[in-house]
Design an enzyme around this catalytic site. Structure first.
Site, PDB file in Angstrom:
ATOM      1  N   ASP A  28      -3.334 -16.721  -9.412  1.00 36.47           N
ATOM      2  CA  ASP A  28      -3.961 -15.081  -9.592  1.00 36.47           C
ATOM      3  C   ASP A  28      -5.377 -15.443  -9.692  1.00 36.47           C
ATOM      4  OD1 ASP A  28      -1.704 -14.117  -8.470  1.00 36.47           O
ATOM      5  OD2 ASP A  28      -1.205 -13.366 -10.594  1.00 36.47           O
ATOM      6  N   GLU A  55      -1.876 -16.489  42.687  1.00 34.78           N
ATOM      7  CA  GLU A  55      -1.805 -15.497  41.921  1.00 34.78           C
ATOM      8  C   GLU A  55      -2.431 -14.412  42.415  1.00 34.78           C
ATOM      9  OE1 GLU A  55      -3.431 -16.407  37.859  1.00 34.78           O
ATOM     10  OE2 GLU A  55      -1.577 -17.673  37.437  1.00 34.78           O
ATOM     11  N   HIS A  66       3.293  -5.246 -11.273  1.00 37.48           N
ATOM     12  CA  HIS A  66       2.012  -4.839 -10.259  1.00 37.48           C
ATOM     13  C   HIS A  66       2.622  -3.409  -9.923  1.00 37.48           C
ATOM     14  CE1 HIS A  66      -0.853  -7.826  -9.612  1.00 37.48           C
ATOM     15  NE2 HIS A  66       0.072  -8.672  -9.461  1.00 37.48           N
ATOM     16  N   TYR A  89     -13.108  -4.460   0.956  1.00 44.68           N
ATOM     17  CA  TYR A  89     -12.661  -3.238   0.441  1.00 44.68           C
ATOM     18  C   TYR A  89     -12.057  -3.585  -1.193  1.00 44.68           C
ATOM     19  CZ  TYR A  89     -10.644   1.309  -1.261  1.00 44.68           C
ATOM     20  OH  TYR A  89     -10.495   2.427  -1.778  1.00 44.68           O
ATOM     21  N   GLN A 128     -12.199   6.873   3.670  1.00 41.58           N
ATOM     22  CA  GLN A 128     -13.531   7.111   4.177  1.00 41.58           C
ATOM     23  C   GLN A 128     -14.261   5.512   4.192  1.00 41.58           C
ATOM     24  OE1 GLN A 128     -12.005   8.594   1.891  1.00 41.58           O
ATOM     25  NE2 GLN A 128     -12.985   8.996  -0.013  1.00 41.58           N
ATOM     26  N   GLN A 166       5.023 -10.406 -12.034  1.00 38.14           N
ATOM     27  CA  GLN A 166       5.172  -9.923 -10.664  1.00 38.14           C
ATOM     28  C   GLN A 166       5.583  -8.408 -10.750  1.00 38.14           C
ATOM     29  OE1 GLN A 166       3.673 -11.400  -8.417  1.00 38.14           O
ATOM     30  NE2 GLN A 166       3.762  -9.575  -6.905  1.00 38.14           N
ATOM     31  N   GLU A 202       5.977 -14.036  -0.936  1.00 39.06           N
ATOM     32  CA  GLU A 202       4.641 -14.282  -1.304  1.00 39.06           C
ATOM     33  C   GLU A 202       4.270 -15.257  -2.220  1.00 39.06           C
ATOM     34  OE1 GLU A 202       3.153 -10.849  -3.308  1.00 39.06           O
ATOM     35  OE2 GLU A 202       1.030 -11.334  -2.680  1.00 39.06           O
ATOM     36  N   HIS A 203       4.986 -15.473  -3.408  1.00 41.15           N
ATOM     37  CA  HIS A 203       4.823 -16.273  -4.175  1.00 41.15           C
ATOM     38  C   HIS A 203       6.186 -17.030  -4.356  1.00 41.15           C
ATOM     39  CE1 HIS A 203       2.021 -13.114  -5.476  1.00 41.15           C
ATOM     40  NE2 HIS A 203       1.200 -13.918  -5.699  1.00 41.15           N
ATOM     41  N   SER A 244       4.397  -6.633  -2.901  1.00 40.46           N
ATOM     42  CA  SER A 244       4.301  -7.971  -3.282  1.00 40.46           C
ATOM     43  C   SER A 244       5.689  -8.441  -3.911  1.00 40.46           C
ATOM     44  CB  SER A 244       3.016  -8.630  -3.857  1.00 40.46           C
ATOM     45  OG  SER A 244       3.092  -7.958  -5.343  1.00 40.46           O
TER      46      SER A 244
END
Lengths: 430, 430
Positions: B360, B414, B261, B128, B190, B258, B326-327, B236
């Site tokens: 990036d 068992e 974003h 996506y 969708q 950052q 994250e970074h 992020s």
């Protein structure tokens, strides 16, 4: 067992999915009830855990951590010889999983550009172990040994208490053999909530592994994101590809061993030999009568057993790959030559001596496998589930200058001028 | 920027989480609306996809597959030189990810016991790609190049159409450079539903990767299990550990890159030097005024920027590991010597020339990273996300006989006598 004659052009993925699909347990009511439990434990901690254990397990526990004395007592209650067998299983599991361990690395890819991966074990992991009828010490080993091989410094286990407030001694013995020292008597969704959110007395974990009933599965689904989870286990299945060279009694016994797990378990026989298939079916009917769990077996076989009659090995493995079975047995002459035809399967058992239960207990590879077709996109539980890594990136000045204008160009094309500026401020100063 | 002086005894995980937590977008309304969309596409296929695209994107598409002509046209619309930069980025990404590829293996662990892993690419994967303001060609490369390195035979992409029914040319150019040929103009929930369930004209995929808005994230969460997903990306963040030896202007610029974003992005400065921290803060205020996205930056900085004042490097990295950013940028003298102190981070950028935007776009490691503390239990997107493996287990007769009694003992413990019987039927025949 329902018979399907595969046409020469094969069956589509859609056809195979329709033929092999099973009822799913997840319901809106389960979700609502599990959400309420998660919220309760998150807000009320130990008190909620205690109250929910009283409600669902019928026992009142002042302290829900298993004591050292309880573990020592369990070791006196198990069958003679059991401890040695558990240790041998542990050693085999550890030896196989050792191969999965990853090491950190850094390497120069371009002049002045060093890149790599730094691997670390997850610092605290939780394993859910079902209780009651499905109290399997093998699951304790399969879910915790890889965490120890990964190097996780903190491995915690939770399992529902019995009506007497105690944990099955085989479960505690397996935990002892594996090295788990922090064990709680908390089951169901409240067990998952306790691990995910923590309480006054229990530190939260970062990842939860292990199978469970519909409530446990839903709880894992809902806490996913707050913590990592291994997988959502669905109903399991075995698929045998065999021809007239195999012993129908053996194949029948293997199929029944999967069917006894669960009314929604499925067994698939894929064969180019209709006569052989009929013999397997007869043997299944005969053998079922001798089994303790024959009600479960009859139910799962009645609802979900399928035999696919194919013409060629290629046709057989096309069906296998569309089913993407949790367990695949190949009992054809020279079975190894068919490995390249297998694309989707959780675990592959080759040849007549590799009965699937060997893999459940002693072989070494994990028995926690992707079920219900998820082998098309996922793998057995392993050391990689208990480790994670960071990328490492190191540029020197020259390498930075060589790439800076290109990074700025891409950043500006994406409308991110603060990204470009972070590069420019260095580029300008030289 | 809010300042926190870390006490000598450090901060607890709970404290750090409370200091760094952000609002979450998931709501019951989003879930209900996404569930309805998933059901609609599942039941009504192409017609539902078409109607939902009309409703949400305001365009009527008779055919929602991007044509070869559209891709060729996109190549004429992009900036001069852009194709070469995209190709260089692709090559760097491919070179790094090549290191992650796993090979199948089989090895003898004990006499007569051969075990291994058979690796295969996932046979069909979907990516996506967001549209609109967040149309990032870098994301196309980062999410599809690893799939091609993995060897996936079928890689499909879906992205929302613009108001004119077209896809951003940079997105199509990146897809062209990566090698994606099957591209759909379908966005939102969708788009995820189309990939997960398939329609009359689109074959379903087995796994979905890629970021998206709250609807896309919820749709991925809900189809998880039917298909695999890469991760649920949260807001992020970047974390810089720096002292007075660093250039405050550079650190400020990195933090702003950052912050631009998303209003929920967070930036963390961890430093032993309060004066230096104040200089960074002043530079951030000054630089923000020059940025195009200053509203977003002011909002995220205002709500979520934090500076932690520590005494020692150990203290700094204790906070880092509890944030699990994250970074992570380390701009201290001899930065590599601090790597052993880092346990939880998505990507680590070492030294003053390794500004985070390099990673990036061009460095090679993936920019799809675990966000919001999930680096404590997960890893960057990689080739391993597009492959899976089967365990392989092969016993010969002697090895079977050696282990059979132990397997039976465990199976009977068992309560699984059909498991024991599958072994016994072979054991008895010798």
């Amino acid at each position: 067992m329902k018979w399907i004659t595969v046409p020469e052009e094969g069956l589509s993925l859609r056809d195979v999915r329709r033929l092999t699909e099973r009822s799913v347990n997840l319901s809106a009511e389960v979700e609502a009830s599990v959400s309420a439990i998660l919220k309760d434990v998150r807000e009320n901690g130990d008190a909620a855990v205690r109250a929910l254990t009283e409600k669902f397990d019928g026992v009142t526990l002042s302290d829900f951590r298993v004591t050292e004395e309880e573990i020592e007592e369990a070791l006196t209650l198990i069958e003679p010889g059991m401890l040695d067998v558990l240790k041998e299983a542990r050693d085999n599991i550890a030896a196989f999983h050792q191969e999965q361990k990853k090491e950190s690395w850094i390497k120069e890819f371009r002049p002045g550009v060093r890149l790599g991966e730094q691997y670390e074990p997850i610092q605290r992991v939780g394993v859910y172990v079902p209780g009651g009828l499905a109290a399997y010490p093998s699951t304790v080993l399969m879910d915790t040994v890889p965490a120890f091989v990964a190097g996780c410094p903190s491995v915690v286990m939770t399992t529902p208490p019995g009506k007497d407030g105690e944990v099955n001694p085989n479960i505690l013995a397996a935990a002892y053999v594996s090295g788990v020292k922090e064990i709680y008597k908390v089951g169901g969704a409240q067990g998952i909530a306790m691990l995910a959110y923590g309480t006054e007395t229990v530190e939260p974990v970062f990842k939860i592994a292990g199978p469970g009933n519909a409530f446990v599965a839903m709880a894992k689904r809902l806490v996913f994101g707050t913590v990592g989870i291994d997988m959502i286990a669905g109903p399991s299945e075995v698929c045998c590809v065999a021809d007239g060279s195999a012993n129908p009694e053996w194949i029948a016994a293997d199929l029944l061993s999967q069917a006894e797990h669960d009314r929604r378990a499925a067994v698939f026989l894929i064969t180019p030999d209709a006569d052989f298939g009929k013999k397997v079916e007869e043997a299944m009917t005969r053998q079922t009568k001798e089994r303790n769990r024959k009600d479960i077996i009859e139910s799962s076989i009645g609802d979900y057993a399928k035999a696919f009659l194919c013409q060629t090995p290629e046709e057989c493995f096309d069906i296998v790959n569309k089913i993407a079975p949790e367990h695949l047995e190949i009992e054809l002459p020279d079975p190894e030559k068919y490995l390249p035809l297998v694309v989707n399967a959780g675990a592959i058992f080759l040849g007549k001596w590799t009965s699937e239960p060997l893999g459940d207990y002693m072989a070494g590879p994990n028995h926690t496998l992707p079920t219900s077709g998820t082998a098309a996109f996922s793998s057995p539980l392993g050391v990689y589930d208990f480790m994670k890594h960071s990328s490492v990136e190191i540029y020197n000045k020259e390498a930075f200058h060589a790439v800076a204008p290109k990074v700025m160009k891409l950043a500006l094309a994406e409308g991110l001028d603060a990204h470009a500026a972070a590069v420019e401020v260095r580029y300008n100063e030289q």
